[in-house]
Design an enzyme around this catalytic site. Structure first.
Site, PDB file in Angstrom:
ATOM      1  N   TRP A 109       0.862  -1.180   0.000  1.00 15.37           N
ATOM      2  CA  TRP A 109       0.000   0.000   0.000  1.00 15.37           C
ATOM      3  C   TRP A 109       0.896   1.226   0.000  1.00 15.37           C
ATOM      4  O   TRP A 109       1.864   1.273   0.743  1.00 15.37           O
ATOM      5  CB  TRP A 109      -0.900  -0.024   1.235  1.00 15.37           C
ATOM      6  CG  TRP A 109      -2.033   0.946   1.150  1.00 15.37           C
ATOM      7  CD1 TRP A 109      -2.093   2.171   1.736  1.00 15.37           C
ATOM      8  CD2 TRP A 109      -3.254   0.772   0.437  1.00 15.37           C
ATOM      9  NE1 TRP A 109      -3.276   2.771   1.437  1.00 15.37           N
ATOM     10  CE2 TRP A 109      -4.026   1.933   0.640  1.00 15.37           C
ATOM     11  CE3 TRP A 109      -3.774  -0.262  -0.348  1.00 15.37           C
ATOM     12  CZ2 TRP A 109      -5.286   2.097   0.084  1.00 15.37           C
ATOM     13  CZ3 TRP A 109      -5.025  -0.095  -0.894  1.00 15.37           C
ATOM     14  CH2 TRP A 109      -5.763   1.070  -0.681  1.00 15.37           C
ATOM     15  N   GLU A 152      -0.643  -5.775   7.962  1.00 16.22           N
ATOM     16  CA  GLU A 152      -0.134  -7.148   7.867  1.00 16.22           C
ATOM     17  C   GLU A 152       1.344  -7.282   8.264  1.00 16.22           C
ATOM     18  O   GLU A 152       1.866  -8.393   8.341  1.00 16.22           O
ATOM     19  CB  GLU A 152      -0.333  -7.672   6.441  1.00 16.22           C
ATOM     20  CG  GLU A 152      -1.784  -7.932   6.079  1.00 16.22           C
ATOM     21  CD  GLU A 152      -2.585  -6.673   5.738  1.00 16.22           C
ATOM     22  OE1 GLU A 152      -3.824  -6.731   5.826  1.00 16.22           O
ATOM     23  OE2 GLU A 152      -1.983  -5.631   5.385  1.00 16.22           O
ATOM     24  N   ILE A 176      -1.122   6.954   5.570  1.00 10.33           N
ATOM     25  CA  ILE A 176      -1.397   8.371   5.363  1.00 10.33           C
ATOM     26  C   ILE A 176      -2.802   8.683   5.879  1.00 10.33           C
ATOM     27  O   ILE A 176      -3.760   7.974   5.566  1.00 10.33           O
ATOM     28  CB  ILE A 176      -1.263   8.754   3.872  1.00 10.33           C
ATOM     29  CG1 ILE A 176       0.176   8.483   3.399  1.00 10.33           C
ATOM     30  CG2 ILE A 176      -1.633  10.227   3.658  1.00 10.33           C
ATOM     31  CD1 ILE A 176       0.403   8.696   1.920  1.00 10.33           C
ATOM     32  N   GLU A 225      -9.803  10.793   5.858  1.00  9.05           N
ATOM     33  CA  GLU A 225     -10.880  11.584   6.443  1.00  9.05           C
ATOM     34  C   GLU A 225     -11.524  10.925   7.649  1.00  9.05           C
ATOM     35  O   GLU A 225     -12.342  11.533   8.330  1.00  9.05           O
ATOM     36  CB  GLU A 225     -11.940  11.852   5.370  1.00  9.05           C
ATOM     37  CG  GLU A 225     -11.433  12.726   4.241  1.00  9.05           C
ATOM     38  CD  GLU A 225     -12.493  12.980   3.192  1.00  9.05           C
ATOM     39  OE1 GLU A 225     -13.671  12.605   3.393  1.00  9.05           O
ATOM     40  OE2 GLU A 225     -12.137  13.557   2.152  1.00  9.05           O
ATOM     41  N   THR A 226     -11.154   9.670   7.937  1.00  8.09           N
ATOM     42  CA  THR A 226     -11.761   8.958   9.062  1.00  8.09           C
ATOM     43  C   THR A 226     -10.702   8.607  10.102  1.00  8.09           C
ATOM     44  O   THR A 226      -9.515   8.839   9.902  1.00  8.09           O
ATOM     45  CB  THR A 226     -12.438   7.656   8.582  1.00  8.09           C
ATOM     46  OG1 THR A 226     -11.424   6.753   8.136  1.00  8.09           O
ATOM     47  CG2 THR A 226     -13.419   7.934   7.452  1.00  8.09           C
ATOM     48  N   HIS A 263      -9.747   5.695  10.806  1.00  8.05           N
ATOM     49  CA  HIS A 263      -9.098   4.453  10.398  1.00  8.05           C
ATOM     50  C   HIS A 263      -7.577   4.548  10.571  1.00  8.05           C
ATOM     51  O   HIS A 263      -6.944   3.611  11.058  1.00  8.05           O
ATOM     52  CB  HIS A 263      -9.470   4.160   8.937  1.00  8.05           C
ATOM     53  CG  HIS A 263      -8.865   2.927   8.372  1.00  8.05           C
ATOM     54  ND1 HIS A 263      -9.298   1.668   8.715  1.00  8.05           N
ATOM     55  CD2 HIS A 263      -7.857   2.744   7.482  1.00  8.05           C
ATOM     56  CE1 HIS A 263      -8.592   0.762   8.059  1.00  8.05           C
ATOM     57  NE2 HIS A 263      -7.712   1.393   7.299  1.00  8.05           N
ATOM     58  N   PHE A 274      10.640  -0.818  13.491  1.00  6.34           N
ATOM     59  CA  PHE A 274       9.470  -0.084  13.036  1.00  6.34           C
ATOM     60  C   PHE A 274       9.924   0.966  12.018  1.00  6.34           C
ATOM     61  O   PHE A 274      10.464   2.009  12.383  1.00  6.34           O
ATOM     62  CB  PHE A 274       8.796   0.601  14.240  1.00  6.34           C
ATOM     63  CG  PHE A 274       7.549   1.361  13.906  1.00  6.34           C
ATOM     64  CD1 PHE A 274       6.327   0.714  13.823  1.00  6.34           C
ATOM     65  CD2 PHE A 274       7.581   2.734  13.701  1.00  6.34           C
ATOM     66  CE1 PHE A 274       5.158   1.410  13.547  1.00  6.34           C
ATOM     67  CE2 PHE A 274       6.414   3.444  13.419  1.00  6.34           C
ATOM     68  CZ  PHE A 274       5.211   2.784  13.333  1.00  6.34           C
TER      69      PHE A 274
END
Length: 171
Positions: free
Chosen positions: A29, A65, A90, A93-94, A96, A121
């Site tokens: 992603w 993952e 990134i 708008e939520t 999440h 990390f």
């Protein structure tokens, strides 16, 4: 105090790295960003003397993952000395973003503690795509380089701790 522009100018141990075997788990992603992080990490490891054949790269769908893939890699390969987890989350708008970022950070930390080896990390948590670009080879350096440098530093610390050759302090 002046703020540093390039955050990736950090110490990289360049000695005695030839025997380390390092796994790198990369989120697909935001792949332009994570690809740059991967290249930065690999080049740093190779320049520090880790053989190309001792770096294993695996791709996963997203940052969520990363922790489970790190654990799977360690379960499948007893000779892995460390794992670097690279991703990019990134803000949208939520909320999440918050849940994913926290879960990933906690999961990566848990894997490192559970396996007692360095699990690094290297996940960007940015407000914008521009911030991510700035931290994956742009004006603020490359978090992949920093993750690889941290990995090597932690491997040398791990080696000292397990051989009990740490710095003695007279008190």
């Amino acid at each position: 105090m002046e703020k540093k522009k390039n955050l990736s100018n950090i110490f990289v141990p360049n000695t005695d790295n030839a025997n380390f075997k390092i796994g790198i788990i990369v989120s697909m992603w935001n792949d332009a960003v994570t690809g740059a992080l991967k290249e930065g990490a690999l080049n740093t490891l190779w320049e520090a003397g880790v053989p190309k054949g001792n770096t294993l790269v695996y791709h996963v769908p997203g940052s969520f993952e990363l922790p489970s893939a790190a654990a799977m890699l360690l379960d499948a390969n007893e000779d892995i000395d460390a794992v670097i987890c690279l991703g990019c989350i990134i803000q949208g708008e939520t909320r999440h973003f918050e849940f994913i970022a926290q879960a990933v950070a906690n999961g990566i930390a848990k894997v490192g503690i559970e396996y007692t080896i360095p699990v690094i990390f290297g996940v960007l948590t940015c407000d914008t795509a521009e911030q991510a670009a700035d931290r994956s080879g742009g004006k603020h350096g490359n978090k992949g380089v920093e993750a690889a440098a941290s990995c090597l530093q932690m491997l040398h610390t791990h080696k000292k701790m397990y051989s009990k050759t740490g710095e003695k302090v007279n008190g």
